[in-house]
Write an enzyme that holds these catalytic residues in place. Sequence first.
Site, PDB file in Angstrom:
ATOM      1  N   LYS A  13       0.829  -1.211   0.000  1.00 43.73           N
ATOM      2  CA  LYS A  13       0.000   0.000   0.000  1.00 43.73           C
ATOM      3  C   LYS A  13       0.864   1.263   0.000  1.00 43.73           C
ATOM      4  O   LYS A  13       0.553   2.218  -0.692  1.00 43.73           O
ATOM      5  CB  LYS A  13      -0.920   0.046   1.241  1.00 43.73           C
ATOM      6  CG  LYS A  13      -1.944  -1.067   1.307  1.00 43.73           C
ATOM      7  CD  LYS A  13      -2.966  -0.823   2.413  1.00 43.73           C
ATOM      8  CE  LYS A  13      -2.346  -0.734   3.796  1.00 43.73           C
ATOM      9  NZ  LYS A  13      -1.770  -1.989   4.298  1.00 43.73           N
ATOM     10  N   ARG A  88      -9.670   0.847   9.070  1.00 43.21           N
ATOM     11  CA  ARG A  88      -9.331  -0.546   9.344  1.00 43.21           C
ATOM     12  C   ARG A  88     -10.477  -1.269  10.033  1.00 43.21           C
ATOM     13  O   ARG A  88     -10.409  -2.486  10.200  1.00 43.21           O
ATOM     14  CB  ARG A  88      -8.105  -0.615  10.253  1.00 43.21           C
ATOM     15  CG  ARG A  88      -6.761  -0.698   9.519  1.00 43.21           C
ATOM     16  CD  ARG A  88      -5.688  -0.504  10.558  1.00 43.21           C
ATOM     17  NE  ARG A  88      -4.451  -1.156  10.315  1.00 43.21           N
ATOM     18  CZ  ARG A  88      -3.330  -0.533   9.922  1.00 43.21           C
ATOM     19  NH1 ARG A  88      -3.345   0.735   9.628  1.00 43.21           N
ATOM     20  NH2 ARG A  88      -2.212  -1.208   9.817  1.00 43.21           N
ATOM     21  N   ARG A 127      11.564  -5.875   4.513  1.00 45.38           N
ATOM     22  CA  ARG A 127      11.291  -4.458   4.256  1.00 45.38           C
ATOM     23  C   ARG A 127      12.189  -3.516   5.059  1.00 45.38           C
ATOM     24  O   ARG A 127      12.317  -3.636   6.265  1.00 45.38           O
ATOM     25  CB  ARG A 127       9.827  -4.177   4.592  1.00 45.38           C
ATOM     26  CG  ARG A 127       9.400  -2.769   4.281  1.00 45.38           C
ATOM     27  CD  ARG A 127       7.937  -2.690   4.035  1.00 45.38           C
ATOM     28  NE  ARG A 127       7.192  -2.609   5.273  1.00 45.38           N
ATOM     29  CZ  ARG A 127       5.876  -2.419   5.318  1.00 45.38           C
ATOM     30  NH1 ARG A 127       5.183  -2.314   4.207  1.00 45.38           N
ATOM     31  NH2 ARG A 127       5.258  -2.355   6.463  1.00 45.38           N
ATOM     32  N   ARG A 160      11.673  -0.558  10.499  1.00 45.56           N
ATOM     33  CA  ARG A 160      10.706   0.136  11.344  1.00 45.56           C
ATOM     34  C   ARG A 160      10.702  -0.518  12.717  1.00 45.56           C
ATOM     35  O   ARG A 160      10.897  -1.720  12.831  1.00 45.56           O
ATOM     36  CB  ARG A 160       9.316   0.051  10.716  1.00 45.56           C
ATOM     37  CG  ARG A 160       9.036   1.228   9.847  1.00 45.56           C
ATOM     38  CD  ARG A 160       7.762   1.123   9.103  1.00 45.56           C
ATOM     39  NE  ARG A 160       6.695   0.428   9.812  1.00 45.56           N
ATOM     40  CZ  ARG A 160       5.511   0.233   9.274  1.00 45.56           C
ATOM     41  NH1 ARG A 160       5.244   0.669   8.071  1.00 45.56           N
ATOM     42  NH2 ARG A 160       4.580  -0.398   9.943  1.00 45.56           N
ATOM     43  N   ARG A 171       0.497  -8.812  13.518  1.00 48.19           N
ATOM     44  CA  ARG A 171      -0.205  -7.735  12.801  1.00 48.19           C
ATOM     45  C   ARG A 171      -1.037  -8.304  11.655  1.00 48.19           C
ATOM     46  O   ARG A 171      -2.136  -7.841  11.371  1.00 48.19           O
ATOM     47  CB  ARG A 171       0.799  -6.715  12.252  1.00 48.19           C
ATOM     48  CG  ARG A 171       1.358  -5.805  13.327  1.00 48.19           C
ATOM     49  CD  ARG A 171       2.477  -4.953  12.789  1.00 48.19           C
ATOM     50  NE  ARG A 171       2.006  -3.938  11.879  1.00 48.19           N
ATOM     51  CZ  ARG A 171       2.677  -3.509  10.814  1.00 48.19           C
ATOM     52  NH1 ARG A 171       3.830  -4.031  10.498  1.00 48.19           N
ATOM     53  NH2 ARG A 171       2.194  -2.564  10.064  1.00 48.19           N
TER      54      ARG A 171
END
Length: 218
Positions: A13, A88, A127, A160, A171
């Site tokens: 996204k 969400r 990532r 992150r 998650r």
Amino acid sequence: MNIIFLGPPGVGKGTQSRRLSECLGVPIVASGDMFREVRQTDSSLAREIRGYMDRGEYVPDGLTIKMVLNRLQQPDAMVGFILDGFPRTVPQAEALDEKLETDGRRIDHVILLEAPQNVILERLLGRWICSNCGRIYNRGSSSPQAPDTCAHCGAPLVRRTDEDPEVQRYRLEVFQRETAPMVEYYQSQGRLERVNAARPVDEVSAGIKQIVDGAVPA
Ligand code: AMP
């Protein structure tokens, strides 16, 4: 043009929002980025938000809705926006619809990015993000030219803080559990447009562009 990107964490996204934002000239409103900014401040709100994020849980609806709806009132978002990571939950989606309707605005496209769980996990765990400009790199598929720095601005790439593998798995679980009803909310109203996000990033962008341009996707 007002657009919502839906999809699990790691589905792409962020990357697709950035591309579309550059193309349409509208800001990205990413609730996760907004929370990451708040959590750096020294306040009881920041401590509360750090707790939710570090556990991989959702921040409560009341707080999230207030923060995002306020952001959508800023002048730059009046010409259009791309929502990434919000809504969400069903209450968030309803609050958004109500507020936009009151303001005489509406969502033009609700785009769901979909990919199998194994593809998502592979992307999530590979990532890295630029510490300066926020560009996202995936060590698996689109490595930057210099391994530890951003190909765009040269700043170091970092993980992150909420990207611990166990937190990532959790998650994903939270997404499946909490967000499925919200996807159904748009689906049942015939507003959901699906894009296969397991494909190479340029193909995904092309699929999104077709939707936004009003063409029937292949
Ligand atoms: P993201 O960068 O979108 O994956 O968001 C990172 C974290 O911020 C999430 O795991 C949640 O803790 C929080 N968060 C972001 N957006 C929302 C939202 N719409 N509702 C509740 N919590 C959110």
